[in-house]
Design a protein around this motif. Sequence first.
Motif, PDB file in Angstrom:
ATOM      1  N   LEU A   1       0.745  -1.179   0.022  1.00 13.63           N
ATOM      2  CA  LEU A   1       0.131  -0.092   0.030  1.00 13.63           C
ATOM      3  C   LEU A   1       0.608   1.501  -0.087  1.00 13.63           C
ATOM      4  N   SER A   2       0.807   2.181  -0.884  1.00  9.53           N
ATOM      5  CA  SER A   2       1.563   3.161  -0.947  1.00  9.53           C
ATOM      6  C   SER A   2       0.754   4.549  -1.354  1.00  9.53           C
ATOM      7  N   VAL A   3       1.595   5.529  -0.917  1.00 10.84           N
ATOM      8  CA  VAL A   3       0.848   6.943  -1.285  1.00 10.84           C
ATOM      9  C   VAL A   3       1.872   7.989  -1.299  1.00 10.84           C
ATOM     10  N   HIS A   4       1.781   8.857  -2.645  1.00  9.53           N
ATOM     11  CA  HIS A   4       2.808  10.078  -2.693  1.00  9.53           C
ATOM     12  C   HIS A   4       2.328  11.032  -1.926  1.00  9.53           C
ATOM     13  N   ILE A   5       3.309  11.565  -0.999  1.00 10.67           N
ATOM     14  CA  ILE A   5       3.208  12.715  -0.150  1.00 10.67           C
ATOM     15  C   ILE A   5       3.960  13.896  -0.925  1.00 10.67           C
ATOM     16  N   GLY A   6       4.620  13.582  -2.086  1.00 10.36           N
ATOM     17  CA  GLY A   6       5.403  14.597  -2.610  1.00 10.36           C
ATOM     18  C   GLY A   6       5.764  14.003  -4.254  1.00 10.36           C
ATOM     19  N   PRO A   7       6.393  14.775  -4.961  1.00  9.90           N
ATOM     20  CA  PRO A   7       6.605  14.220  -6.435  1.00  9.90           C
ATOM     21  C   PRO A   7       7.648  13.014  -6.090  1.00  9.90           C
ATOM     22  N   GLU A   8       8.931  13.161  -5.190  1.00  8.70           N
ATOM     23  CA  GLU A   8       9.651  12.135  -5.115  1.00  8.70           C
ATOM     24  C   GLU A   8       9.839  11.691  -4.002  1.00  8.70           C
ATOM     25  N   GLU A   9       8.282  11.776  -3.083  1.00 11.39           N
ATOM     26  CA  GLU A   9       8.340  11.145  -1.741  1.00 11.39           C
ATOM     27  C   GLU A   9       6.988  10.107  -1.565  1.00 11.39           C
ATOM     28  N   ILE A  10       7.481   8.928  -1.092  1.00 13.70           N
ATOM     29  CA  ILE A  10       6.474   7.874  -1.030  1.00 13.70           C
ATOM     30  C   ILE A  10       6.499   7.424   0.182  1.00 13.70           C
ATOM     31  N   VAL A  11       5.148   7.187   0.892  1.00 13.30           N
ATOM     32  CA  VAL A  11       5.237   6.259   2.013  1.00 13.30           C
ATOM     33  C   VAL A  11       4.637   4.984   1.582  1.00 13.30           C
ATOM     34  N   ALA A  12       5.294   3.976   2.118  1.00 12.41           N
ATOM     35  CA  ALA A  12       4.765   2.450   1.486  1.00 12.41           C
ATOM     36  C   ALA A  12       4.638   1.548   2.867  1.00 12.41           C
ATOM     37  N   GLY A  13       3.720   0.827   2.751  1.00 15.45           N
ATOM     38  CA  GLY A  13       3.338  -0.167   3.541  1.00 15.45           C
ATOM     39  C   GLY A  13       3.366  -1.388   3.101  1.00 15.45           C
ATOM     40  N   LEU A  14       4.216  -2.318   3.424  1.00 20.81           N
ATOM     41  CA  LEU A  14       4.405  -3.772   2.795  1.00 20.81           C
ATOM     42  C   LEU A  14       4.031  -4.886   3.739  1.00 20.81           C
ATOM     43  N   SER A  15       2.948  -5.622   3.171  1.00 19.72           N
ATOM     44  CA  SER A  15       2.727  -6.981   3.819  1.00 19.72           C
ATOM     45  C   SER A  15       3.470  -7.975   3.544  1.00 19.72           C
ATOM     46  N   ILE A  16       4.179  -8.501   4.497  1.00 17.65           N
ATOM     47  CA  ILE A  16       5.049  -9.661   4.140  1.00 17.65           C
ATOM     48  C   ILE A  16       4.586 -10.876   5.244  1.00 17.65           C
ATOM     49  N   GLU A  17       4.921 -11.995   4.480  1.00 22.17           N
ATOM     50  CA  GLU A  17       4.884 -13.345   5.379  1.00 22.17           C
ATOM     51  C   GLU A  17       6.523 -13.687   5.443  1.00 22.17           C
ATOM     52  N   PHE A  18       6.546 -13.837   6.756  1.00 25.69           N
ATOM     53  CA  PHE A  18       8.224 -14.243   6.868  1.00 25.69           C
ATOM     54  C   PHE A  18       8.064 -15.630   7.128  1.00 25.69           C
ATOM     55  N   GLU A  19       9.630 -16.465   7.077  1.00 24.85           N
ATOM     56  CA  GLU A  19       9.654 -17.524   7.188  1.00 24.85           C
ATOM     57  C   GLU A  19       9.096 -18.019   8.865  1.00 24.85           C
TER      58      GLU A  19
END
Length: 316
Positions: free
Chosen positions: A245-263
């Motif tokens: 899930l990501s959202v631009h808060i500026g032209p070259e600024e992205i806040v990203a949320g990663l969903s990960i299934e770990f070992e």
Amino acid sequence: MAGHSGSRRVIYAALAGNLAIALTKFAAAAFTGSSAMLSEGVHSLVDTGNGTLLLYGMRRAEQPPDRTHPLGHGRELYFWSFIVALLVFALGAGVSFYEGVIHIMAPEPVVNAKVNYIVLGLFEGSSWLVALKEFRQQKGRQGWFQAVRRSKDPSVYTVLFEDSAALLGLIVAFAGILSAELLEIPELDGVGSIGIAIILGATAVFLARESKGLLMGEPASPEVQRQVLAIAEEDPAVQRANGILSVHIGPEEIVAGLSIEFEDHLTAPEIEACVERLEARLQKEMPQISKLFVKPQATGTWEQRRKAIAEASDGS
């Protein structure tokens, strides 16, 4: 924020051209009494103010995060771009429409029309060419409107569309003044002002729509999302990178949320070490990811959430 150097160059060129042409148009309007020329002067003056607001928004967007804005001030640029669109509509289109109606109701013949023809040929094309060159570099092989829709930097395409509207306005103003002189129907000069108002109104609505999308929060491009997921899946501690899930808060600024299934066998310290590795690699290879949040999550849970979001999007 080095990526803004081209944007600033475009805005400075537009500021210089718009200020010079605004003063010249007002002088020509006072000398000839042309309503269309007065509307064009207001238009250029509004564009000058808009360029100043865009520069202010870019400077504010560079402020570092603080307690009241922990994710930074990147959206300041989007806010001021929206204000620019409102000013184009309220001042540019509104004043032009008013001047047109007044001139139609109380028409006055244009005197020394040749002065208007000379003024209409000055200045506008130079700043438009600078904006066009910069935007063509940014858009690559994309189509024009596709590039605008996918662009996260409103400063360049705002100037480009404003200058394009100015060039169209010049054509309309020229047609209105010329037809009023040749046909001896002074009302046509006012009709030219209303035509300019329609052009500015349509431009403002388009810019406001694009700025609204950026203010509400637009995701990173599919290419950026795929690259982030690929980097995450290369880490040996990651069983599967479910999604982002990501959202631009500026032209070259992205806040990203990663969903990960770990070992399954990993301990908490090992998961923490994995997250630190991902942050370090993304900072090196994808500096536009300014903030990263990682959520340990089973693939099935992520898929349920993804389907819910997709159904909500289809329903709207």
